[in-house]
Motif scaffolding. Structure first.
Motif, PDB file in Angstrom:
ATOM      1  N   HIS A 165       0.833  -1.205   0.000  1.00  0.00           N
ATOM      2  CA  HIS A 165       0.000   0.000   0.000  1.00  0.00           C
ATOM      3  C   HIS A 165       0.867   1.254   0.000  1.00  0.00           C
ATOM      4  O   HIS A 165       0.537   2.255  -0.646  1.00  0.00           O
ATOM      5  N   ASN A 166       1.989   1.225   0.728  1.00  0.00           N
ATOM      6  CA  ASN A 166       2.900   2.382   0.694  1.00  0.00           C
ATOM      7  C   ASN A 166       3.430   2.630  -0.714  1.00  0.00           C
ATOM      8  O   ASN A 166       3.595   3.778  -1.135  1.00  0.00           O
ATOM      9  N   MET A 167       3.708   1.553  -1.452  1.00  0.00           N
ATOM     10  CA  MET A 167       4.184   1.721  -2.832  1.00  0.00           C
ATOM     11  C   MET A 167       3.075   2.267  -3.729  1.00  0.00           C
ATOM     12  O   MET A 167       3.342   3.053  -4.645  1.00  0.00           O
ATOM     13  N   SER A 200       1.763 -12.840  -6.728  1.00  0.00           N
ATOM     14  CA  SER A 200       0.844 -11.751  -7.062  1.00  0.00           C
ATOM     15  C   SER A 200       1.301 -10.450  -6.400  1.00  0.00           C
ATOM     16  O   SER A 200       1.294  -9.386  -7.023  1.00  0.00           O
ATOM     17  N   LEU A 201       1.728 -10.521  -5.122  1.00  0.00           N
ATOM     18  CA  LEU A 201       2.263  -9.344  -4.441  1.00  0.00           C
ATOM     19  C   LEU A 201       3.611  -8.949  -5.026  1.00  0.00           C
ATOM     20  O   LEU A 201       3.894  -7.767  -5.231  1.00  0.00           O
ATOM     21  N   ARG A 202       4.444  -9.949  -5.310  1.00  0.00           N
ATOM     22  CA  ARG A 202       5.799  -9.667  -5.806  1.00  0.00           C
ATOM     23  C   ARG A 202       5.762  -8.909  -7.127  1.00  0.00           C
ATOM     24  O   ARG A 202       6.498  -7.931  -7.306  1.00  0.00           O
ATOM     25  N   HIS A 203       4.919  -9.350  -8.066  1.00  0.00           N
ATOM     26  CA  HIS A 203       4.872  -8.702  -9.374  1.00  0.00           C
ATOM     27  C   HIS A 203       4.484  -7.232  -9.254  1.00  0.00           C
ATOM     28  O   HIS A 203       5.081  -6.360  -9.908  1.00  0.00           O
ATOM     29  N   GLU A 204       3.507  -6.941  -8.406  1.00  0.00           N
ATOM     30  CA  GLU A 204       3.077  -5.550  -8.251  1.00  0.00           C
ATOM     31  C   GLU A 204       4.167  -4.725  -7.573  1.00  0.00           C
ATOM     32  O   GLU A 204       4.443  -3.588  -7.974  1.00  0.00           O
ATOM     33  N   LEU A 205       4.813  -5.295  -6.549  1.00  0.00           N
ATOM     34  CA  LEU A 205       5.898  -4.586  -5.861  1.00  0.00           C
ATOM     35  C   LEU A 205       7.059  -4.322  -6.822  1.00  0.00           C
ATOM     36  O   LEU A 205       7.654  -3.245  -6.811  1.00  0.00           O
ATOM     37  N   GLU A 206       7.394  -5.315  -7.654  1.00  0.00           N
ATOM     38  CA  GLU A 206       8.514  -5.149  -8.591  1.00  0.00           C
ATOM     39  C   GLU A 206       8.238  -4.033  -9.595  1.00  0.00           C
ATOM     40  O   GLU A 206       9.104  -3.177  -9.819  1.00  0.00           O
ATOM     41  N   ASP A 207       7.057  -4.041 -10.194  1.00  0.00           N
ATOM     42  CA  ASP A 207       6.768  -3.036 -11.219  1.00  0.00           C
ATOM     43  C   ASP A 207       6.679  -1.636 -10.631  1.00  0.00           C
ATOM     44  O   ASP A 207       7.161  -0.665 -11.230  1.00  0.00           O
ATOM     45  N   MET A 208       6.087  -1.509  -9.441  1.00  0.00           N
ATOM     46  CA  MET A 208       6.007  -0.182  -8.820  1.00  0.00           C
ATOM     47  C   MET A 208       7.381   0.279  -8.351  1.00  0.00           C
ATOM     48  O   MET A 208       7.722   1.458  -8.455  1.00  0.00           O
TER      49      MET A 208
END
Length: 732
Positions: A165-167, A200-208
């Motif tokens: 959420h912070n990202m 699912s969390l990793r992909h979003e964290l990586e792209d952001m």
């Protein structure tokens, strides 16, 4: 007269204060999600936590201007998407109250129970302890969080949701803070998510994280993917249609999904393999989900009959799962028009665990949850974390060890009994021994690789069978620290050396130094007394015992000390015969730390520069020859392993250093002049230029530059890439 009845105390009701009441709108979406899998009583408990959190955070706001409670509720909503339990959701809503408000842990225990308080405490930072530096504080916070995770993995799930959420709301931060948080996310949190199988969390964290750290690169790659989508959309759709038709003919029921590679995955592949975007053909991939493992292998046969597979690119992660328990079949096919196409084949359960990892224990409850590969691998990693923490000397050492463990490029080897052992790339026999058991590592003296004796420092390769030979009186060798790569091996060796009795350390130091001197045909007793005194004074030791203790504990390298003791500064002949050793009293700042009094040379095969990971080789005629860690010559530690040393750059490592770059450029008039001008603009000097004309259109130019460090070299390469006729710039 009847006695007046005594009023009984009533349970305290949580009431929103006026300002917190406005935050009620944030709970409504969460309540709707919870209603799909939690009973009304559980939702009421979570709402009580929301009211308590809203009241506790009254007067606090996020940088976006929203009430602070919006953040913990958003964290809880992410976890609700994973169907996490009531205690986790409660702790997620309260995860900042201990750190950011006056609420004490005891109050959390009284209102919501010990389980919730333990989770909140695990996520909270160490705010009451003063640290010498920010790095030390971050390392201590990380160790506390990871140890809480070992006790209860839900701690890290809350932390990952908090970071996600912070990202998502990073845009309101200052650019420098955005980059710092993005770097931390990519370095620490995405590898943890990967290790726990939370893709699912990793992909979003990586792209952001990628878009915040390198916004221009993210934008360019995303635009390139969008354009490629238009060119290849019909091709991929045609492939998907052929798959559906063929599977229908074979009577095999599967789900087929065509997808795009994510920008960060494309960027990482371009960097690792030195590719341009046009050379990354598998931007699109097809995922096939079958009903059973047998159907997965049948599906593999069907796609291989439909399109030819690319040799050497098939990986069976079903038979041998990844470190995080990920299971799937991967193959690359020659698609239409020669375009390589990546295909992943897995069962529905494997797909669910590939997306949710360890959280699938809550999201997909079944009778055999505890037996899943993901759960078992995660628990094994958590046990290793506990052991590393117990052996680590301080929080920063622990953080360093865990970061090493978070980036495994796996190698699979076998015990003599056929058990598969998974290790990171470049792991050695000693790493293997410690992976079997700490006692096996501590007492190993030799090994056999595929039934042949080999040095303990030998890097392992896929498919090898390793046999460890132990001896009861054997002890870990401090020199092992120069080549082991796993956190477990490093932590156990350091722990053993730290716990050595003083006399044992001195004896070991004496033995190691005598061995290093004997390798140079010098007897320990022949060392000149005045030379030894000068060395002890330079190192600020009171006597020989202090020096031997430092060697025995691994704080000083015996081969380096031996070289310094051998140097005879009174004769030119002695200096020449031992690599032109300089005086210990030289005031020149060393380029490589710990090499005072020794000549340092840089290998011409790999041209190391400050910022590169490096190793040193003790050469009889050249002093210490420094190689890049990934140099082909440095990989051959099996030849004279006692001469290879772990070395680090001095801070600062001032001066100019030679670096080699290879430029692919169009064969046009004036091209070299433009390249030389671009290099000069960045302050780099060109020492040498060599040409290799491949054809009339393309020229390959090898340029030797003088730069200050890796950052300077990156700036030079970036500028040269901007020259219109340059196709590619890489560092060999």
């Amino acid at each position: 007269m009847p006695e007046a009845s005594v009023p009984q105390p009533q349970p305290e009701k949580l009431v929103l204060v006026a300002e917190a009441a406005e935050a009620e709108i944030y709970f409504a979406p969460l309540a709707m999600t919870l209603a799909t899998y939690i009973d009304p009583e559980g939702i009421a408990h979570v709402r009580d936590a929301f009211i308590f959190g809203a009241n506790s955070h009254v007067g606090q706001a996020r940088q976006s201007g929203e009430p602070y409670i919006s953040h913990p509720v958003a964290v809880a909503e992410i976890l609700a998407g994973l169907h996490m339990d009531e205690a986790t959701l409660t702790a997620a809503i309260l995860h900042d109250v201990i750190e950011d408000t006056a609420v004490a842990r005891e109050e959390i225990v009284a209102r919501f129970g010990e389980e919730v308080a333990r989770l909140v405490d695990g996520v909270s930072k160490l705010t009451q302890i003063r640290f010498k530096s920010k790095a030390e504080a971050q390392a201590a916070n990380f160790r506390k969080m990871m140890m809480a995770m070992v006790e209860d993995v839900r701690v890290i799930l809350i932390k990952l949701a908090d970071r996600l959420h912070n990202m998502r709301t990073l845009g309101v931060m200052r650019p420098d803070k955005r980059r710092r948080i993005a770097r931390e996310t990519l370095d620490i949190y995405t590898p943890i998510a990967s290790r726990l199988g939370l893709n699912s969390l990793r992909h979003e964290l990586e792209d952001m994280g990628f878009s915040a750290l390198y916004p221009t690169r993210y934008r360019v790659i995303s635009e390139a993917v969008r354009k490629a989508r238009g060119n290849r959309k019909e091709i991929v759709a045609g492939i998907e249609e052929r798959f559906i038709h063929r599977f229908g003919e074979e009577g095999l029921r599967v789900q087929i999904d065509a997808r795009e590679k994510r920008p960060y995955s494309i960027y990482r592949k371009m960097m690792q393999k030195h590719l341009t975007f046009k050379e990354v053909f598998d931007v699109f991939a097809v995922r096939i989900v079958a009903n059973s493992v047998d159907d997965c292998y049948r599906a593999l046969g069907i796609v291989h009959n439909l399109y030819k597979p690319l040799p050497g690119r098939f990986k069976d992660y079903i038979a041998i799962p990844k470190a995080n328990g990920y299971q799937s079949l991967h193959t690359i096919l020659f698609g239409p028009h020669g375009i390589p196409l990546e295909v992943q084949i897995r069962t529905n359960e494997m797909h669910q665990f590939a997306e949710s990892g360890i959280a699938a224990h809550w999201l997909y409850k079944s009778s055999h949850d505890q037996g899943t590969v993901t759960q078992a691998r995660a628990r094994e990693w958590l046990r290793d974390l506990l052991e590393i923490q117990q052996k680590a000397g301080n929080p920063q050492e622990f953080l360093e060890s865990v970061k090493v463990d978070l980036f495994p490029d796996e190698v699979y080897v076998f015990t003599p009994m056929g058990e598969i052992i998974e290790l990171p790339r470049r792991a050695t026999v000693v790493d293997f021994a410690y992976a079997i058991h700490t006692d096996v590592g501590n007492h190993c003296v030799a090994c056999k690789i595929d039934r042949r004796f080999a040095p303990l420092s030998t890097p392992l390769e896929n498919g090898q069978t390793i046999e460890i030979i132990t001896a009861e009186g054997a002890e870990p060798n401090p020199n092992w620290l120069s080549f082991v790569v796993t956190a477990r091996a490093r932590a156990n060796i350091r722990n053993y050396l730290k716990n050595l009795q003083d006399s044992e350390a001195i004896k070991l130091g004496h033995r190691l130094l005598a061995k290093s001197l004997n390798a140079e045909s010098i007897d320990f007793n022949d060392i000149k007394t005045d030379r030894l005194k000068r060395l002890l004074a330079e190192y600020h030791h009171d006597g020989l015992s202090d020096l031997l203790r430092e060697i025995g504990l691994g704080n000083r390298m015996a081969p380096l000390v031996a070289r310094l003791l051998m140097a005879d500064e009174n004769t030119d002949e002695g200096a020449e015969s031992h690599g032109a050793m300089t005086s210990l009293n030289a005031t020149q700042t060393p380029i490589i730390s710990g090499t005072e009094g020794l000549v340092v040379d840089f290998a011409k095969c790999c041209h190391p520069i400050p910022g590169d990971a490096v190793v040193g080789f003790l050469s009889t005629g050249r002093g210490i020859v420094v190689h890049r860690h990934d140099c082909g010559n440095a990989a051959d530690v099996g030849v004279h392993p006692e001469r290879w040393l772990a070395v680090n750059w001095a801070d600062p490592a001032l001066g100019d250093y030679q670096a080699l770059i290879v430029i692919h450029a169009k064969n046009v008039r004036g091209g070299l002049a433009r390249i030389a001008s671009a290099a000069a603009e960045t302050g780099a000097d060109i020492d040498d230029v060599r040409f290799d004309d491949r054809d009339v259109n393309l020229t390959i130019i090898t340029v030797t530059l003088r730069v200050a460090d890796r950052v300077h070299l990156a700036r030079v390469m970036r500028r040269i890439k901007q020259v219109p006729d340059v196709v590619k710039v890489l560092r060999p």
